[in-house]
Design a protein around this motif. Structure first.
Motif, PDB file in Angstrom:
ATOM      1  N   SER A  81       0.636  -1.361  -0.059  1.00  0.00           N
ATOM      2  CA  SER A  81      -0.216   0.036  -0.181  1.00  0.00           C
ATOM      3  C   SER A  81       0.574   1.320  -0.066  1.00  0.00           C
ATOM      4  CB  SER A  81      -1.454   0.070   1.552  1.00  0.00           C
ATOM      5  OG  SER A  81      -1.856  -1.164   1.256  1.00  0.00           O
ATOM      6  N   LEU A  82       2.009   0.825   0.967  1.00  0.00           N
ATOM      7  CA  LEU A  82       2.470   2.429   0.846  1.00  0.00           C
ATOM      8  C   LEU A  82       3.386   2.860  -0.892  1.00  0.00           C
ATOM      9  CD1 LEU A  82       5.042   1.821   4.230  1.00  0.00           C
ATOM     10  CD2 LEU A  82       2.642   3.731   3.761  1.00  0.00           C
ATOM     11  N   ILE A  83       3.843   1.780  -1.124  1.00  0.00           N
ATOM     12  CA  ILE A  83       3.971   1.954  -2.474  1.00  0.00           C
ATOM     13  C   ILE A  83       2.957   2.613  -3.470  1.00  0.00           C
ATOM     14  CG2 ILE A  83       5.210   0.521  -4.873  1.00  0.00           C
ATOM     15  CD1 ILE A  83       6.854  -1.408  -2.902  1.00  0.00           C
ATOM     16  N   GLU A  84       2.129   1.781  -3.349  1.00  0.00           N
ATOM     17  CA  GLU A  84       0.937   1.975  -4.638  1.00  0.00           C
ATOM     18  C   GLU A  84       0.951   3.637  -4.410  1.00  0.00           C
ATOM     19  OE1 GLU A  84      -1.295  -1.125  -3.614  1.00  0.00           O
ATOM     20  OE2 GLU A  84      -1.393  -1.379  -5.995  1.00  0.00           O
ATOM     21  N   ASN A  85       0.742   4.178  -2.742  1.00  0.00           N
ATOM     22  CA  ASN A  85       0.152   5.201  -2.523  1.00  0.00           C
ATOM     23  C   ASN A  85       1.286   6.724  -2.407  1.00  0.00           C
ATOM     24  OD1 ASN A  85      -2.374   4.557  -1.559  1.00  0.00           O
ATOM     25  ND2 ASN A  85      -1.773   4.683   0.034  1.00  0.00           N
ATOM     26  N   GLU A  86       2.766   6.708  -2.097  1.00  0.00           N
ATOM     27  CA  GLU A  86       3.676   6.973  -2.999  1.00  0.00           C
ATOM     28  C   GLU A  86       4.323   7.652  -3.882  1.00  0.00           C
ATOM     29  OE1 GLU A  86       3.539   9.340   0.581  1.00  0.00           O
ATOM     30  OE2 GLU A  86       1.971   8.449   1.182  1.00  0.00           O
ATOM     31  N   CYS A  87       4.558   6.105  -4.082  1.00  0.00           N
ATOM     32  CA  CYS A  87       5.125   6.232  -5.135  1.00  0.00           C
ATOM     33  C   CYS A  87       4.039   6.288  -6.399  1.00  0.00           C
ATOM     34  CB  CYS A  87       6.243   4.906  -5.844  1.00  0.00           C
ATOM     35  SG  CYS A  87       7.268   4.543  -4.667  1.00  0.00           S
ATOM     36  N   ASP A  88       2.762   5.788  -6.291  1.00  0.00           N
ATOM     37  CA  ASP A  88       1.613   5.643  -7.629  1.00  0.00           C
ATOM     38  C   ASP A  88       1.956   4.597  -8.537  1.00  0.00           C
ATOM     39  OD1 ASP A  88      -0.502   6.469  -8.784  1.00  0.00           O
ATOM     40  OD2 ASP A  88      -0.538   8.093  -9.524  1.00  0.00           O
ATOM     41  N   ILE A  89       2.472   3.921  -7.550  1.00  0.00           N
ATOM     42  CA  ILE A  89       2.864   2.805  -8.480  1.00  0.00           C
ATOM     43  C   ILE A  89       2.732   1.419  -8.457  1.00  0.00           C
ATOM     44  CG2 ILE A  89       5.076   0.930  -9.709  1.00  0.00           C
ATOM     45  CD1 ILE A  89       6.574   2.042  -8.762  1.00  0.00           C
ATOM     46  N   PRO A  90       1.189   0.702  -9.464  1.00  0.00           N
ATOM     47  CA  PRO A  90       0.566  -0.062  -9.046  1.00  0.00           C
ATOM     48  C   PRO A  90       1.108  -1.556  -9.767  1.00  0.00           C
ATOM     49  CG  PRO A  90      -0.095   1.062 -11.719  1.00  0.00           C
ATOM     50  CD  PRO A  90       1.082   1.513 -11.086  1.00  0.00           C
ATOM     51  N   LEU A  91       1.361  -2.371  -7.923  1.00  0.00           N
ATOM     52  CA  LEU A  91       1.615  -3.527  -8.155  1.00  0.00           C
ATOM     53  C   LEU A  91       0.535  -4.750  -8.766  1.00  0.00           C
ATOM     54  CD1 LEU A  91       3.040  -3.237  -4.337  1.00  0.00           C
ATOM     55  CD2 LEU A  91       4.066  -2.439  -6.872  1.00  0.00           C
ATOM     56  N   ASP A  92       1.261  -5.286  -9.875  1.00  0.00           N
ATOM     57  CA  ASP A  92       1.948  -6.236  -9.985  1.00  0.00           C
ATOM     58  C   ASP A  92       2.735  -7.419 -10.766  1.00  0.00           C
ATOM     59  OD1 ASP A  92       2.431  -5.555 -12.993  1.00  0.00           O
ATOM     60  OD2 ASP A  92       0.799  -3.640 -13.645  1.00  0.00           O
ATOM     61  N   PHE A  93       2.684  -8.388 -11.052  1.00  0.00           N
ATOM     62  CA  PHE A  93       3.628  -9.403 -11.482  1.00  0.00           C
ATOM     63  C   PHE A  93       4.896  -8.761 -11.892  1.00  0.00           C
ATOM     64  CE2 PHE A  93       1.766  -9.225 -15.967  1.00  0.00           C
ATOM     65  CZ  PHE A  93       2.720  -9.375 -16.663  1.00  0.00           C
ATOM     66  N   GLN A  94       5.035  -7.753 -12.787  1.00  0.00           N
ATOM     67  CA  GLN A  94       6.132  -7.423 -13.964  1.00  0.00           C
ATOM     68  C   GLN A  94       6.756  -6.194 -12.678  1.00  0.00           C
ATOM     69  OE1 GLN A  94       4.876  -5.767 -16.638  1.00  0.00           O
ATOM     70  NE2 GLN A  94       4.751  -2.965 -16.410  1.00  0.00           N
ATOM     71  N   ASN A  95       6.877  -5.921 -12.065  1.00  0.00           N
ATOM     72  CA  ASN A  95       6.936  -5.111 -10.928  1.00  0.00           C
ATOM     73  C   ASN A  95       7.638  -5.762  -9.383  1.00  0.00           C
ATOM     74  OD1 ASN A  95       6.017  -3.415 -12.135  1.00  0.00           O
ATOM     75  ND2 ASN A  95       4.518  -3.198 -10.999  1.00  0.00           N
TER      76      ASN A  95
END
Length: 156
Positions: A81-95
């Motif tokens: 959640s911190l990555i999605e919120n602070e970096c605005d990076i959607p987490l999926d299999f390629q990350n």
């Protein structure tokens, strides 16, 4: 409101591809002091990775980010959640998420994420540990040694 949000910094340290077109590697620091963050050369991690095949011929397919904090993000915090919120990076299999933790435990990795324990964050040998764990998380590679049952390991 997340109290940590005021203390987190997310920045792109390499790459120019759109998020949806790249393999996004996110370094997350945990327990690093301000001094550790200032003295650690985070670029050394991807520079060393790009000396190895097949990464050396695929640099343009990667983005690298650094989500830095002086807090213990490894215990009781939802790093995703911190990555999605602070970096605005959607987490999926390629990350790929690489948590760099100032601690002396044994590093480990699984699909899409790795924990690299760095007792001394500025020690350049941490980069080699990252390469090893990245092989597990990104390439699904196994270790090249096995336990002899007596606490020692032998190479295959």
């Amino acid at each position: 409101m997340n109290v940590l949000a005021d203390k987190l910094t997310c920045s792109k340290i390499f790459g120019s591809k759109a998020l949806s077109e790249a393999i996004n590697v996110i370094f997350v620091t945990s327990k690093y002091t301000k001094d550790d963050l200032e003295k650690t050369d985070f670029t050394a991690y991807y520079k060393k990775l790009f000396t190895k095949k097949p990464f050396s011929s695929n640099k343009e397919k990667f983005n690298f980010f650094l989500l830095s904090s002086e807090f213990d993000l490894d215990e009781g915090n939802d790093i995703f959640s911190l990555i999605e919120n602070e970096c605005d990076i959607p987490l999926d299999f390629q990350n790929q998420i690489i948590t760099l933790i100032k601690d002396n435990r044994r590093s480990n990795a699984g699909q899409g994420n790795a924990r690299v324990y760095t007792p001394n964050p500025t020690d350049i040998s941490n980069v080699d540990v990252f390469l090893h764990e990245f092989g597990h998380s990104f390439g699904f590679l196994g270790d090249e040694y096995f336990s002899t049952g007596d606490g020692h390991f032998k190479n295959f």
